[in-house]
Design an enzyme around this catalytic site. Structure first.
Site, short mmCIF file in Angstrom:
data_model
loop_
_atom_site.label_atom_id
_atom_site.label_comp_id
_atom_site.label_asym_id
_atom_site.label_seq_id
_atom_site.Cartn_x
_atom_site.Cartn_y
_atom_site.Cartn_z
N ARG A 161 -62.99 111.10 -49.82
CA ARG A 161 -64.25 110.87 -50.56
C ARG A 161 -65.01 112.18 -50.74
NH1 ARG A 161 -63.58 106.00 -47.92
NH2 ARG A 161 -63.33 104.30 -49.41
N ASP A 190 -57.67 108.51 -51.38
CA ASP A 190 -58.42 107.26 -51.59
C ASP A 190 -58.66 107.10 -53.09
OD1 ASP A 190 -60.24 104.96 -51.18
OD2 ASP A 190 -60.19 105.63 -49.10
N HIS A 244 -56.64 101.37 -52.50
CA HIS A 244 -57.34 102.66 -52.31
C HIS A 244 -56.53 103.80 -52.90
CE1 HIS A 244 -60.86 101.45 -49.91
NE2 HIS A 244 -60.07 100.59 -49.31
N GLU A 308 -58.00 96.47 -47.45
CA GLU A 308 -58.81 96.24 -48.66
C GLU A 308 -57.95 96.36 -49.93
OE1 GLU A 308 -63.24 97.53 -47.14
OE2 GLU A 308 -61.99 99.14 -47.90
N TRP A 373 -60.27 97.39 -37.53
CA TRP A 373 -61.54 98.06 -37.85
C TRP A 373 -62.66 97.06 -38.03
CZ3 TRP A 373 -64.24 97.53 -42.50
CH2 TRP A 373 -63.56 96.90 -43.56
N TYR A 398 -67.80 103.38 -36.09
CA TYR A 398 -68.04 103.94 -37.43
C TYR A 398 -69.29 104.81 -37.39
CZ TYR A 398 -64.41 101.47 -40.10
OH TYR A 398 -63.22 101.05 -40.61
N ASP A 400 -70.46 106.72 -39.60
CA ASP A 400 -71.20 106.92 -40.86
C ASP A 400 -72.40 105.98 -40.93
OD1 ASP A 400 -69.26 104.86 -41.01
OD2 ASP A 400 -69.31 104.88 -43.21
N TRP A 449 -66.33 108.09 -42.10
CA TRP A 449 -66.20 107.90 -43.54
C TRP A 449 -67.26 108.78 -44.20
CZ3 TRP A 449 -61.85 105.59 -44.66
CH2 TRP A 449 -61.31 104.70 -43.75
N GLU A 451 -68.65 108.57 -47.62
CA GLU A 451 -69.42 108.21 -48.82
C GLU A 451 -70.86 108.71 -48.73
OE1 GLU A 451 -67.47 106.10 -47.09
OE2 GLU A 451 -66.90 104.33 -48.24
#
Ligand code: ACM
Length: 524
Positions: A161, A190, A244, A308, A373, A398, A400, A449, A451
């Site tokens: 990302r 990704d 992804h 995902e 996760w 996580y 983030d 992560w 983002e």
């Protein structure tokens, strides 16, 4: 190991200021100090002991200027003795007396962990990257025996990302090693970017490396692998599939389910509907890519994502439906398991162990090491199926997510807070699990992560001190929250010496300017 004298470790923290993170299995504080000077030399057995001596030299040189030459009568003695098998893969024994220092381990990695303990026993300035003058470089006399609870203690960086330069990755590797963490997991591809160079498919980075910053060269990645190995850290690559993958589809539309459709590298966050097709050309592509990945990364484990992955495109595609029928599957939804089985099998045939994110505990073929996760219970489900497990539940790992609800906390992943305590309280192998399942847990890792993490400095701000908590969760059999907080207060002076930004951010300018999050939120 809980039988070891952890109370002694606590008491020693009070009396002498010894504040190791992660806390050691056993620590006995002794009177006196060992003082370094320009003549202090290191005697190291050949092989791994020399590697550890070289690491100590490399790490201490910038701040202390100590030459630490090799000499047969050196007062710092590094012993690698396979007979010390009781210390396992990474355990070590360290005795600091006023005349000599003895570091012993059965394996090279144990000595590397012991080097980090020596570093933490020195005054915090020893960790600085710049020369520090006027400090006496000395260690408190101490007897330590230290063995990790879990073999897998890691952190994932999402460099897909947001691209991060190799200089940042090296610095982060050093920070992992300081905390006796031993896995750097790189999320290399990704929807929004592809950072891993693949000679056979140059447009992957040519097109997929454009947004948010760039791509690595093969040389840079090999250099990083060697740099990490010298510190006892394994770099584990992740190439996402079959979802992804929008950056790859933008580069090579023929890998998708509708080759006539031109896609761009995705400019939104969340779960993208576009996934790999399931024709033979795609399997060939995956094998070629993973072949180059295996050439670059010697890691026994290779991560292929897997999470995902919407199946809408497969349901719509006549070719995918035909493939499902030909493979005897119940329907196109089952192509996910089929795909993971095929590509995971390719890795297994090549002597690697496939890793994948699990979203239920039973969605990956059993050859996969499962990384739950969403929920910790998914780890139990996978372990009961006989799978190895690396715990990564988002509520605990996580990083983030914001670390507090303070109004001055920079925005992060929406939907909650992951506090220092949340990380510290993760129990990777809960006592309630049957012993066979608990024994399947290799360890745990943090996820960064990116983002909502525009810069490397922001990533460090989010990682610390929560990664200190994760390190203790993964390494120390005995956990002690008040003792951890006391040790962390001193450890902060080490992080300051390393110029690691950390909360609380008193200076508003400390906040990295955040780009507004594009598009929709993550599907988490
Ligand atoms: C994940 O959070 N997409 C594993």
């Amino acid at each position: 190991m809980t039988a070891f004298a952890q109370p002694a470790a606590r008491a020693a923290t009070h009396r002498t200021g010894i504040a190791l993170i992660p806390g050691p299995s056993q620590l006995t504080s002794l009177p006196g100090r060992f003082t370094f000077d320009e003549h202090t030399a290191v005697r190291a057995a050949p092989g791994g002991a020399r590697d550890a001596a070289a690491l100590l030299r490399t790490l201490l040189a910038p701040a202390t200027g100590l030459p630490l030459p090799a000499a047969d009568d050196g007062r710092i003695v590094f012993v690698l003795d396979p007979a010390l098998g009781g210390l396992g893969q990474e355990g070590y024994g360290l005795t600091v007396g006023s005349d000599a220092v003895l570091l012993r381990a059965g394996r090279r990695e144990g000595l590397l962990r012991g080097v980090q303990t020596i570093r933490q026993l020195l005054p915090p300035g020893a960790l600085s990257h710049e020369p520090v003058r006027g400090t006496e470089w000395s260690l408190p006399c101490v007897q330590i025996t230290d063995v990790p609870r879990f073999a897998w203690r890691g952190a994932m960086l999402d460099v897909a990302r947001r691209f991060r330069p190799v200089s940042f990755l090296r610095r982060f590797t050093d920070l992992l090693a300081l905390h006796k963490l031993n896995v750097l997991h790189l999320h290399l591809t990704d929807d929004q970017g592809w950072r891993m160079p693949v000679a056979a498919f140059p447009r992957l980075t040519g097109v997929g490396g454009e947004p948010h910053g760039g791509a690595y060269t093969r040389q840079e990645l090999s250099g990083l692998v060697a740099y990490a190995a010298a510190r006892g850290v394994t770099v584990v690559p992740e190439i996402e599939m079959p979802g992804h993958v929008r950056a790859a589809l933008a580069a090579y539309p023929e890998l998708g389910n509708d080759p006539s459709r031109r896609l761009t590298v995705w400019d939104r966050w969340g779960v993208c509907e576009n996934v790999l097709g399931v024709h033979d050309q795609v399997l060939d592509f995956c094998h070629t890519v993973l072949g180059e990945v295996m050439d670059t990364f010697p890691s026994p484990h290779v991560h292929i994502g897997g999470e995902e992955c919407p199946t809408t495109e497969w349901q719509r595609s006549a070719a995918a439906r035909r493939r499902a029928v030909a493979e005897g599957l119940a329907g196109p939804e089952a192509l996910h398991g089929w795909f993971m089985d095929r590509v995971g099998g390719f890795l297994t045939e090549n002597g690697r162990r496939p890793l994948g994110w699990t979203e239920s505990g039973s969605d990956l073929p059993t050859a996969f090491t499962a990384v739950p996760w969403r929920a910790a219970e998914h780890g139990l489900t996978a372990a009961r199926r006989g799978q190895d497990v690396i715990m990564a539940p988002y509520r605990s790992t996580y990083l983030d997510y914001p670390q507090s609800e303070r109004p001055d906390e920079p925005p992060g992943q929406p939907g909650g807070v992951v506090s220092l305590r949340d990380v510290y309280d993760l129990e990777p192998a809960p006592a309630g699990w049957e012993p066979e399942a608990a024994a399947r847990v290799l360890g745990t890792q943090a996820q960064l992560w990116s983002e909502y993490v525009p810069t490397g400095a922001h990533a460090e701000y989010l990682a610390f001190p929560r990664l200190c908590a994760l390190a203790e969760t993964a390494w120390s059999a005995h956990r002690d929250w008040p003792g951890f907080l006391r040790r962390l207060a001193h450890h902060r002076t080490r992080l300051d010496a390393l110029r690691v930004p950390g909360r609380p951010p008193h200076d508003p300018s400390h906040h990295s300017p955040l780009h507004p999050p594009p598009g929709e939120e993550s599907g988490r």
